[in-house]
Design an enzyme around this catalytic site. Structure first.
Site, PDB file in Angstrom:
ATOM      1  N   ALA A 286       1.121  -1.430   0.254  1.00 54.63           N
ATOM      2  CA  ALA A 286      -0.411  -0.039  -0.107  1.00 54.63           C
ATOM      3  C   ALA A 286       0.713   1.372  -0.403  1.00 54.63           C
ATOM      4  CB  ALA A 286      -1.029   0.277   0.878  1.00 54.63           C
TER       5      ALA A 286
ATOM      6  N   ARG B 283       4.854 -12.522  -3.793  1.00 52.05           N
ATOM      7  CA  ARG B 283       4.305 -11.099  -3.122  1.00 52.05           C
ATOM      8  C   ARG B 283       5.475 -10.408  -3.193  1.00 52.05           C
ATOM      9  NH1 ARG B 283       0.018 -11.030   0.187  1.00 52.05           N
ATOM     10  NH2 ARG B 283       1.309  -8.891   1.509  1.00 52.05           N
TER      11      ARG B 283
ATOM     12  N   TYR C 265      -1.110 -23.304  -7.058  1.00 54.13           N
ATOM     13  CA  TYR C 265      -1.507 -22.100  -7.984  1.00 54.13           C
ATOM     14  C   TYR C 265       0.832 -22.213  -8.434  1.00 54.13           C
ATOM     15  CZ  TYR C 265      -1.434 -17.863  -5.171  1.00 54.13           C
ATOM     16  OH  TYR C 265      -1.704 -16.716  -4.720  1.00 54.13           O
TER      17      TYR C 265
ATOM     18  N   ASP D 188      -4.266  -1.690   5.041  1.00 62.31           N
ATOM     19  CA  ASP D 188      -4.342  -2.896   5.767  1.00 62.31           C
ATOM     20  C   ASP D 188      -5.106  -1.608   7.165  1.00 62.31           C
ATOM     21  OD1 ASP D 188      -4.815  -4.944   4.082  1.00 62.31           O
ATOM     22  OD2 ASP D 188      -2.324  -5.748   5.073  1.00 62.31           O
TER      23      ASP D 188
END
Length: 416
Positions: free
Chosen positions: A18, A111, A218, A295
């Protein structure tokens, strides 16, 4: 104010997804942006994440989508199965009509890879990045935000973005609340895909739904790695223990699942587990010249795979809200931040609250047993591929409360 104060247009607190997204978005608007991070180095922990079209559209806006695609994977399908029987419940094809409808691809990416893409984007754009800075408090003095640090060096800015995560130091400025425990924990793991790896499902996102548990798999990094996440209801976490000394809870949670699920548990790193929290939605994220994002503003459970996606939407919405108000053709008008922050809050708070609440409900539906499981499976099986009624509000380019995230929206904002 400290005699050693550092002044900037925009100060971002927090160097996660973010914070980097917010810094990049406002730097693209023309702001001088300083981002401070408490860790000595930038980095991201965890495993894979899913970037739905509402997020990949934002990456495309900033010229970063191709970089994400170079290291990520575009899965062919999202497939749900019953973890006890192995029966397929429903699937969504993720290319073709899906990609055309939502204007961008569905991408799965590590990530750390997405974090690096955003970090390099900030570096290339000229964001000032500063490590080893612990912000203890923020106040508004006149028309500027002032961040007080542990080291005694103050940072002042026209606006301060609080992007310091679930346990935000700055959230108490707008809400007196605490993280909410879900009673569920996650184990994650990534392993190399080898010739011995079963070939089935290596091009899809697979979700197995079981009583009080689920498992997701995945591929990552152009199909070189297999990402596995196991989430289950933990008796020890319900007792307040975030970590746990053994794997007996993990094994017990999946004892009735099909062999494919039990075999996948071998891919997990069991040295650390991830307790799952969110917070109740709040309507206001603004305190003077400080605004929360990501968040810190709206932590959510991961069942819709929207945590990072909503953080990117936040950044794009703040970019839009400040174009034509703070950032004009005549230059920067710092006095307009109050209006821009309120517009941003109005656009985003309702949207993210819906995602937070829906994620909770979605998680409950995944983990049911008995008659509820039978009804859930019937409902899932009644859905046909490319039935978009459950996706449009979340992925659509003009969904409820969603900025369109296109150059047209920027132009309209600038002309307003």
């Amino acid at each position: 104010m400290s005699e050693h104060a550092t002044s900037t247009d925009v100060l971002v607190i927090g160097g996660g997804m973010a914070g980097l997204a917010g810094a990049l978005a406002l730097r693209e608007n023309g702001a001088n942006v300083t981002l401070v991070e408490r860790a000595p180095e930038f980095g991201e922990v965890g495993a894979g994440l899913q970037m739905a079209p509402n997020a990949s559209r934002v990456l495309r806006r900033w010229g970063l989508l191709e970089k994400a695609l170079e290291i990520g994977v575009q899965p062919k399908h999202l497939v749900f199965r019953d973890a006890v029987t192995g029966e397929e419940l429903t699937r969504q094809t993720l290319n073709g009509e899906f990609e055309e409808r939502y204007g961008a691809p569905y991408v799965v990416i590590h990530r750390s890879d997405l974090h690096r893409v955003l970090l390099e984007g900030c570096e290339a754009a000229g964001v000032k990045l500063v490590n080893d800075v612990t912000v203890e408090s923020v106040e508004t003095v006149g028309n500027r935000g002032v961040a007080h640090t542990l080291a005694g060096v103050d940072f002042e800015a026209d606006v301060v973005i609080g992007a310091d995560g679930l346990r935000s130091t700055l959230r108490p400025l707008v809400a007196d609340d605490e993280p909410v425990s879900s009673a569920y924990v996650a184990y994650r793991g990534t392993v190399p895909i080898t010739d011995e790896t079963p070939r089935t499902d290596l091009e899809d996102v697979i979700v197995y739904l079981g009583p009080d548990c689920h498992l997701v798999q995945y591929p990552l990094r152009k199909g070189e790695l297999l990402n596995t996440v196991a989430v289950f209801k933990s008796p020890s976490f319900e007792r307040g223990e975030e970590q746990y000394g053994g794997v007996d809870e993990l094994e017990a949670a999946y004892k009735d699942c099909v062999p494919a699920v039990q075999e996948a548990l071998k891919n997990l790193a069991t040295g650390i587990r991830w307790p799952m929290y969110d917070r109740d939605p709040i309507e206001n994220w603004v305190a003077g010249r400080m605004v929360l994002m990501g968040d810190a503003a709206h932590p959510m459970l991961q069942y819709l795979a929207q945590g990072a996606c909503q953080a990117l939407e936040d950044a794009a919405a703040l970019q839009d809200a400040s174009v034509g108000t703070v950032f004009t053709s005549e230059g920067i008008n710092p006095k307009a931040w109050d209006v821009a922050l309120r517009e941003f809050n109005d656009v985003r708070a309702g949207r993210t609250a819906r995602v937070q609440r829906t994620a909770r409900v979605w998680g409950e539906s995944w983990h049911v047993s008995g008659l509820a499981r039978t009804l859930r499976n019937l409902l899932f099986k009644s859905r046909k591929d490319n039935n978009f009624q459950y996706n449009d509000w979340l992925y659509g380019q003009d969904g409820d409360g969603v900025p369109s995230l296109t150059p047209k929206r920027v132009a309209e904002t600038a002309a307003a």
